[in-house]
Design a protein around this motif. Structure first.
Motif, PDB file in Angstrom:
ATOM      1  N   ALA A   1     -31.968 -15.412 -29.039  1.00 42.40           N
ATOM      2  CA  ALA A   1     -30.387 -14.843 -29.096  1.00 42.40           C
ATOM      3  C   ALA A   1     -29.933 -14.878 -30.658  1.00 42.40           C
ATOM      4  O   ALA A   1     -29.863 -16.227 -31.364  1.00 42.40           O
ATOM      5  N   PRO A   2     -29.644 -13.862 -31.251  1.00 43.00           N
ATOM      6  CA  PRO A   2     -29.236 -14.141 -32.557  1.00 43.00           C
ATOM      7  C   PRO A   2     -27.784 -14.544 -32.748  1.00 43.00           C
ATOM      8  O   PRO A   2     -27.071 -14.317 -31.847  1.00 43.00           O
ATOM      9  N   SER A   3     -27.327 -15.255 -33.843  1.00 47.55           N
ATOM     10  CA  SER A   3     -26.044 -15.550 -34.179  1.00 47.55           C
ATOM     11  C   SER A   3     -25.308 -14.380 -34.635  1.00 47.55           C
ATOM     12  O   SER A   3     -25.938 -13.387 -35.059  1.00 47.55           O
ATOM     13  N   ASP A   4     -23.913 -14.499 -34.697  1.00 49.59           N
ATOM     14  CA  ASP A   4     -23.075 -13.479 -35.295  1.00 49.59           C
ATOM     15  C   ASP A   4     -23.462 -13.275 -36.844  1.00 49.59           C
ATOM     16  O   ASP A   4     -23.686 -12.050 -37.140  1.00 49.59           O
ATOM     17  N   LYS A   5     -23.688 -14.095 -37.371  1.00 51.26           N
ATOM     18  CA  LYS A   5     -24.363 -14.036 -38.700  1.00 51.26           C
ATOM     19  C   LYS A   5     -25.688 -13.416 -38.940  1.00 51.26           C
ATOM     20  O   LYS A   5     -25.988 -12.607 -39.748  1.00 51.26           O
ATOM     21  N   ASP A   6     -26.401 -13.750 -38.024  1.00 52.30           N
ATOM     22  CA  ASP A   6     -27.816 -12.795 -37.976  1.00 52.30           C
ATOM     23  C   ASP A   6     -27.621 -11.466 -37.644  1.00 52.30           C
ATOM     24  O   ASP A   6     -28.219 -10.451 -38.417  1.00 52.30           O
ATOM     25  N   ILE A   7     -26.857 -11.071 -36.925  1.00 53.85           N
ATOM     26  CA  ILE A   7     -26.513  -9.558 -36.667  1.00 53.85           C
ATOM     27  C   ILE A   7     -25.918  -8.918 -37.792  1.00 53.85           C
ATOM     28  O   ILE A   7     -26.242  -7.741 -38.204  1.00 53.85           O
ATOM     29  N   GLU A   8     -24.915  -9.769 -38.316  1.00 53.62           N
ATOM     30  CA  GLU A   8     -24.087  -9.106 -39.466  1.00 53.62           C
ATOM     31  C   GLU A   8     -25.383  -8.899 -40.726  1.00 53.62           C
ATOM     32  O   GLU A   8     -25.232  -7.727 -41.322  1.00 53.62           O
ATOM     33  N   ALA A   9     -26.179  -9.879 -40.846  1.00 53.15           N
ATOM     34  CA  ALA A   9     -27.130  -9.615 -41.996  1.00 53.15           C
ATOM     35  C   ALA A   9     -28.270  -8.820 -41.721  1.00 53.15           C
ATOM     36  O   ALA A   9     -28.547  -8.071 -42.486  1.00 53.15           O
ATOM     37  N   TRP A  10     -28.468  -8.530 -40.235  1.00 51.53           N
ATOM     38  CA  TRP A  10     -29.513  -7.599 -40.105  1.00 51.53           C
ATOM     39  C   TRP A  10     -28.820  -6.113 -40.034  1.00 51.53           C
ATOM     40  O   TRP A  10     -29.443  -5.242 -41.011  1.00 51.53           O
ATOM     41  N   CYS A  11     -27.430  -5.918 -39.832  1.00 57.00           N
ATOM     42  CA  CYS A  11     -27.214  -4.697 -40.139  1.00 57.00           C
ATOM     43  C   CYS A  11     -26.884  -4.277 -41.493  1.00 57.00           C
ATOM     44  O   CYS A  11     -27.126  -3.249 -41.862  1.00 57.00           O
ATOM     45  N   THR A  12     -26.561  -5.425 -42.352  1.00 53.99           N
ATOM     46  CA  THR A  12     -26.586  -5.109 -43.582  1.00 53.99           C
ATOM     47  C   THR A  12     -27.696  -4.859 -44.382  1.00 53.99           C
ATOM     48  O   THR A  12     -27.970  -3.737 -45.071  1.00 53.99           O
ATOM     49  N   ALA A  13     -28.725  -5.422 -43.978  1.00 53.79           N
ATOM     50  CA  ALA A  13     -30.220  -5.075 -44.470  1.00 53.79           C
ATOM     51  C   ALA A  13     -30.527  -3.505 -44.032  1.00 53.79           C
ATOM     52  O   ALA A  13     -31.454  -3.115 -44.712  1.00 53.79           O
ATOM     53  N   CYS A  14     -29.872  -2.962 -42.772  1.00 52.88           N
ATOM     54  CA  CYS A  14     -30.389  -1.758 -42.639  1.00 52.88           C
ATOM     55  C   CYS A  14     -29.526  -0.467 -43.039  1.00 52.88           C
ATOM     56  O   CYS A  14     -29.754   0.558 -42.627  1.00 52.88           O
ATOM     57  N   GLY A  15     -28.330  -1.141 -43.722  1.00 49.57           N
ATOM     58  CA  GLY A  15     -27.664  -0.218 -44.083  1.00 49.57           C
ATOM     59  C   GLY A  15     -26.719   0.413 -42.927  1.00 49.57           C
ATOM     60  O   GLY A  15     -26.269   1.527 -43.223  1.00 49.57           O
ATOM     61  N   ALA A  16     -26.474  -0.492 -42.172  1.00 45.72           N
ATOM     62  CA  ALA A  16     -25.790  -0.206 -41.176  1.00 45.72           C
ATOM     63  C   ALA A  16     -24.606  -1.261 -40.520  1.00 45.72           C
ATOM     64  O   ALA A  16     -24.218  -1.600 -39.506  1.00 45.72           O
ATOM     65  N   GLY A  17     -23.970  -1.503 -41.719  1.00 43.93           N
ATOM     66  CA  GLY A  17     -22.709  -2.394 -41.550  1.00 43.93           C
ATOM     67  C   GLY A  17     -21.416  -2.144 -40.709  1.00 43.93           C
ATOM     68  O   GLY A  17     -21.180  -3.005 -40.033  1.00 43.93           O
TER      69      GLY A  17
END
Length: 284
Positions: A54-70
């Motif tokens: 299960a990802p943390s909130d920060k993991d999800i935010e980092a993932w979205c930023t890395a994919c250009g989907a902040g």
């Protein structure tokens, strides 16, 4: 988190992982590149994407930023928290009975100013009589095999329901007509409940609409799962296996739009009283 969450949680985790994977694919990057951009291991990306971790909130935010989907991070963080909430509600229901569930939600009821409530199965809790609540909770406890704390749970529910009469609270309530005919308890219990429902229409805090069984739904809404919207920021959806908390902005909007459409199907005032009186008369 225990190693074997309920199927509902597993489904929620898998759905979240699927959305994260779609973001990566839409961005046209590999798992290795995602890991590099997020400054973590390739194994971690794989575990999150396959719903093993299960990802943390920060993991999800980092993932979205890395994919250009902040712009999608807020919805996905809310969905992740929703999975946690679903599990907690189920665990409490299974292990500690129903009193604690009533008490746990009391602060939410006390701070909420506008309730939007759609009842498709049973009378909403804040409008239930002691007899109706007792019959309903006894059935639930028997079916689910929970500890028998029905008497204490009913008392807790009635205490929580004082918000109908106290403070600045408003309850926009929609009830499917079929609910008026669902037998909870014996005829006396149902007659008392329906009479109390009629009386509630005079309360300044209550707006009560009944959706006729014969309402034309083609362009509006079919009967849905029972749900409550708290101040446009949280929805509780009542399923057979769990009470699900919805906080993702996109999903909240769906329930708000559904409630608005269902409102247009309802009748109020004298027309609603006629339907309730018919239900009382049908008890014989």
């Amino acid at each position: 988190m225990p190693p074997f969450p309920t199927p509902g949680v597993q489904d929620a985790r898998a759905a979240l992982a699927g959305r994260l994977r779609e973001l990566r694919l839409d961005a046209g990057i590999t798992g290795k590149e995602l890991a590099r951009r997020c400054h973590w291991s390739v194994a971690k990306s794989s575990r999150i994407e396959n719903a093993h971790t299960a990802p943390s909130d920060k993991d999800i935010e980092a993932w979205c930023t890395a994919c250009g989907a902040g712009d999608q991070a807020a919805d996905l963080v809310a969905a992740n928290r929703q999975a946690d909430s679903m599990y907690v509600q189920w665990r409490r229901l299974q292990r500690t009975g129903m009193k604690r569930l009533q008490e746990a939600s009391t602060p939410l009821y006390e701070r909420t100013r506008l309730f939007r409530v759609y009842a498709s199965h049973v009378i909403p809790g804040y409008l239930q009589t002691p007899g109706y609540a007792t019959a309903l909770m006894s059935t639930i406890a028997s079916f689910r095999g929970t500890p028998d704390d029905v008497t204490e749970a009913v008392e807790a529910r009635l205490r929580r329901s004082r918000v109908v009469h106290e403070g600045d609270h408003r309850f926009a309530t929609l009830i499917e007509e079929n609910v008026l005919h669902h037998r909870i308890g014996d005829d006396d219990v149902m007659a008392s409940q329906l009479g109390s429902l009629l009386a509630s229409m005079t309360l300044p805090s209550i707006s009560l609409g009944i959706i006729p069984a014969g309402a034309a739904r083609e362009a509006v809404m079919w009967p849905l799962e029972q749900f409550t919207v708290f101040d446009d920021v949280r929805v509780h959806v009542e399923l057979l296996a769990a009470k699900v908390a919805v906080t993702a902005p996109g999903e909240l909007d769906i329930y708000l739009r559904a409630f608005a459409r269902l409102t247009r199907l309802a009748v109020y005032g004298g027309e609603a009283r006629v339907l309730m009186t018919k239900a009382i008369d049908a008890l014989g």
